[in-house]
Motif scaffolding. Structure first.
Motif, mmCIF file in Angstrom:
data_model
loop_
_atom_site.group_PDB
_atom_site.id
_atom_site.type_symbol
_atom_site.label_atom_id
_atom_site.label_comp_id
_atom_site.label_asym_id
_atom_site.label_seq_id
_atom_site.Cartn_x
_atom_site.Cartn_y
_atom_site.Cartn_z
ATOM 1 N N ASN A 133 0.799 -1.232 0.000
ATOM 2 C CA ASN A 133 0.000 0.000 0.000
ATOM 3 C C ASN A 133 0.830 1.280 0.000
ATOM 4 O O ASN A 133 0.258 2.370 -0.060
ATOM 5 N N GLU A 134 2.147 1.191 0.061
ATOM 6 C CA GLU A 134 2.957 2.395 -0.055
ATOM 7 C C GLU A 134 2.995 2.868 -1.506
ATOM 8 O O GLU A 134 2.788 2.091 -2.440
ATOM 9 N N ALA A 135 3.285 4.140 -1.693
ATOM 10 C CA ALA A 135 3.173 4.754 -3.013
ATOM 11 C C ALA A 135 4.425 4.543 -3.862
ATOM 12 O O ALA A 135 5.553 4.649 -3.375
ATOM 13 N N ILE A 136 4.194 4.251 -5.130
ATOM 14 C CA ILE A 136 5.245 4.262 -6.150
ATOM 15 C C ILE A 136 5.372 5.701 -6.639
ATOM 16 O O ILE A 136 4.380 6.321 -7.043
ATOM 17 N N GLU A 137 6.597 6.227 -6.611
ATOM 18 C CA GLU A 137 6.788 7.633 -6.963
ATOM 19 C C GLU A 137 6.990 7.813 -8.466
ATOM 20 O O GLU A 137 7.777 7.086 -9.088
ATOM 21 N N THR A 143 11.316 10.669 -15.598
ATOM 22 C CA THR A 143 10.786 9.642 -16.494
ATOM 23 C C THR A 143 9.402 9.978 -17.028
ATOM 24 O O THR A 143 8.578 10.572 -16.326
ATOM 25 N N GLN A 144 9.184 9.569 -18.258
ATOM 26 C CA GLN A 144 7.858 9.573 -18.877
ATOM 27 C C GLN A 144 7.477 8.155 -19.299
ATOM 28 O O GLN A 144 6.508 7.964 -20.022
ATOM 29 N N GLN A 145 8.252 7.169 -18.843
ATOM 30 C CA GLN A 145 8.032 5.782 -19.265
ATOM 31 C C GLN A 145 8.152 4.850 -18.063
ATOM 32 O O GLN A 145 9.004 3.974 -17.994
ATOM 33 N N LEU A 146 7.273 5.024 -17.088
ATOM 34 C CA LEU A 146 7.287 4.204 -15.885
ATOM 35 C C LEU A 146 6.517 2.910 -16.145
ATOM 36 O O LEU A 146 5.350 2.939 -16.533
ATOM 37 N N ASP A 147 7.166 1.775 -15.907
ATOM 38 C CA ASP A 147 6.624 0.475 -16.322
ATOM 39 C C ASP A 147 6.545 -0.478 -15.130
ATOM 40 O O ASP A 147 7.117 -0.233 -14.073
ATOM 41 N N TRP A 148 5.868 -1.590 -15.342
ATOM 42 C CA TRP A 148 5.594 -2.580 -14.305
ATOM 43 C C TRP A 148 6.147 -3.956 -14.696
ATOM 44 O O TRP A 148 6.228 -4.297 -15.869
ATOM 45 N N GLU A 149 6.487 -4.776 -13.687
ATOM 46 C CA GLU A 149 6.886 -6.166 -13.898
ATOM 47 C C GLU A 149 6.599 -6.943 -12.619
ATOM 48 O O GLU A 149 7.210 -6.684 -11.589
ATOM 49 N N SER A 182 10.191 0.012 -13.405
ATOM 50 C CA SER A 182 11.292 0.384 -14.296
ATOM 51 C C SER A 182 10.977 1.682 -15.015
ATOM 52 O O SER A 182 9.886 1.832 -15.572
ATOM 53 N N ALA A 183 11.928 2.602 -15.009
ATOM 54 C CA ALA A 183 11.835 3.811 -15.835
ATOM 55 C C ALA A 183 12.558 3.498 -17.144
ATOM 56 O O ALA A 183 13.787 3.567 -17.224
ATOM 57 N N ARG A 184 11.797 3.122 -18.163
ATOM 58 C CA ARG A 184 12.403 2.595 -19.391
ATOM 59 C C ARG A 184 13.282 3.626 -20.097
ATOM 60 O O ARG A 184 14.224 3.251 -20.797
ATOM 61 N N SER A 195 17.621 2.865 -14.065
ATOM 62 C CA SER A 195 16.255 2.645 -14.535
ATOM 63 C C SER A 195 15.411 1.892 -13.515
ATOM 64 O O SER A 195 14.216 2.169 -13.370
ATOM 65 N N LYS A 196 16.028 0.950 -12.807
ATOM 66 C CA LYS A 196 15.272 0.028 -11.962
ATOM 67 C C LYS A 196 15.509 0.197 -10.469
ATOM 68 O O LYS A 196 14.814 -0.424 -9.664
ATOM 69 N N GLY A 197 16.484 1.033 -10.095
ATOM 70 C CA GLY A 197 16.859 1.111 -8.699
ATOM 71 C C GLY A 197 16.430 2.361 -7.974
ATOM 72 O O GLY A 197 16.849 2.585 -6.832
ATOM 73 N N GLN A 198 15.575 3.172 -8.581
ATOM 74 C CA GLN A 198 15.177 4.421 -7.939
ATOM 75 C C GLN A 198 14.299 4.147 -6.719
ATOM 76 O O GLN A 198 13.724 3.057 -6.564
ATOM 77 N N ASP A 199 14.205 5.128 -5.863
ATOM 78 C CA ASP A 199 13.374 5.006 -4.656
ATOM 79 C C ASP A 199 11.961 4.569 -5.032
ATOM 80 O O ASP A 199 11.375 5.090 -6.000
ATOM 81 N N THR A 200 11.437 3.623 -4.278
ATOM 82 C CA THR A 200 10.076 3.049 -4.395
ATOM 83 C C THR A 200 9.925 2.070 -5.555
ATOM 84 O O THR A 200 8.822 1.614 -5.825
#
Length: 303
Positions: A133-137, A143-149, A182-184, A195-200
């Motif tokens: 339930n914590e927020a993804i920043e 980034t304009q390309q925030l992605d999920w996995e 991931s911020a592609r 790309s993948k290690g940023q906070d949250t």
């Protein structure tokens, strides 16, 4: 067992708990009632090895579902944190570990269309971890390309150095759910950590299910939704490199220690692989789960 890190109130300290039915039983408190001393943190408990799990199991069996005052709370009344809120080391991430994801990445992310011959390994720092339930920043300046996995997470229970595939699962403490955010557009000359290690960027939880409850980690459904719409749905049987090989491969060069986390890769259905491409934006809600473990839910917020 299903182990969690929780807070009883907003102000209280993080505690180690075990889910029993609809209760969270405090591990340190219930062990004290039995005249024993188990720790109050997940990492310290993992460090105990099999003896810690055996002791806790014996204590719980002795309670027969009736817990003394001050040792248990309703699960609905506590706040769950990431099972390991602050890993000691970077999370080991595995890229391109599902065949269909290799294909979609080659179409849209300029990766090779050929299947990797060895595991592709990157990392996420401990500061990337957030709990249920914590927020993804979403930082639009970055980034304009925030992605999920969606991924199955493996938590190590013993020190592993140059272990064989045949023996590798004996080193696993348990399993959990992780979302590899991931911020592609932040990949740099083939390097993925920015790309993948940023906070949250490492939502993790809601619990660790001990390995004895998941004898085969390669037959688990996993899925992810954005705003209730299914984006990913697959099964861990489709991993290109299975968990024993990942442990053997990493430990051939880098010692794996108790509490270390391996995020085992994602199936197809990521935003970058869609036509047209889709990205996460403030106001979106991402939910992901793995069969037999649980689900985590996270809003996306602007920062």
């Amino acid at each position: 067992m299903r182990l969690v890190t929780y807070r009883a109130t907003v102000e209280s300290e993080a505690r180690l708990g075990v889910i029993v039915g609809d209760l969270v039983v405090d591990v340190e408190a219930i062990s004290a009632k039995a005249g024993l001393l188990l720790p109050s943190s997940m990492l310290t408990f993992i460090d105990l090895g099999p003896s810690g799990l055996e002791t806790l199991e014996e204590i719980l069996e002795g309670q027969d579902g009736r817990f003394p005052a001050g040792t248990a709370l309703p699960l609905a009344n506590v706040r769950l944190l990431a099972p390991i809120p602050r890993p000691r080391k970077n999370i080991f991430g595995i890229g391109l570990n599902y065949v269909e994801h290799v294909a979609e990445s080659a179409r849209t992310l300029d990766t090779s269309k050929d299947l990797p011959k060895q595991p592709v390994i990157f990392s996420k720092p401990p500061t990337a971890v957030i709990g249920p339930n914590e927020a993804i920043e979403h930082n639009k300046a970055i980034t304009q390309q925030l992605d999920w996995e969606v991924e199955l997470a493996v938590i190590m229970g013993r020190t592993a150095r140059r272990v064989t595939e045949a023996d590798a699962l004996n080193y696993v403490f348990g399993y959990s759910v992780m979302i590899d955010i991931s911020a592609r557009d932040n990949r740099r000359a083939g390097q993925w950590i920015y790309s993948k290690g940023q906070d949250t960027y490492a939502p993790f939880g809601p619990c660790i299910v001990t390995a004895d409850e998941i004898p085969d980690p390669h037959n688990l459904d996993l899925w992810l939704t954005v705003n209730g719409e299914t984006k990913q749905r697959s099964n861990t049987r489709h991993m290109l490199f299975k968990v024993p090989l990942l442990i053997s491969d990493i430990s051939a060069a880098m010692t794996l220690e108790p509490g270390d986390i391996i995020a085992t890769g994602t199936p197809d259905g990521v935003g970058a692989g869609r036509t047209p491409q889709e990205w996460l934006w403030p106001g979106d809600v991402v939910e992901a789960g793995v069969d037999g473990i649980g689900r985590i839910r996270h809003p996306v917020v602007a920062v």
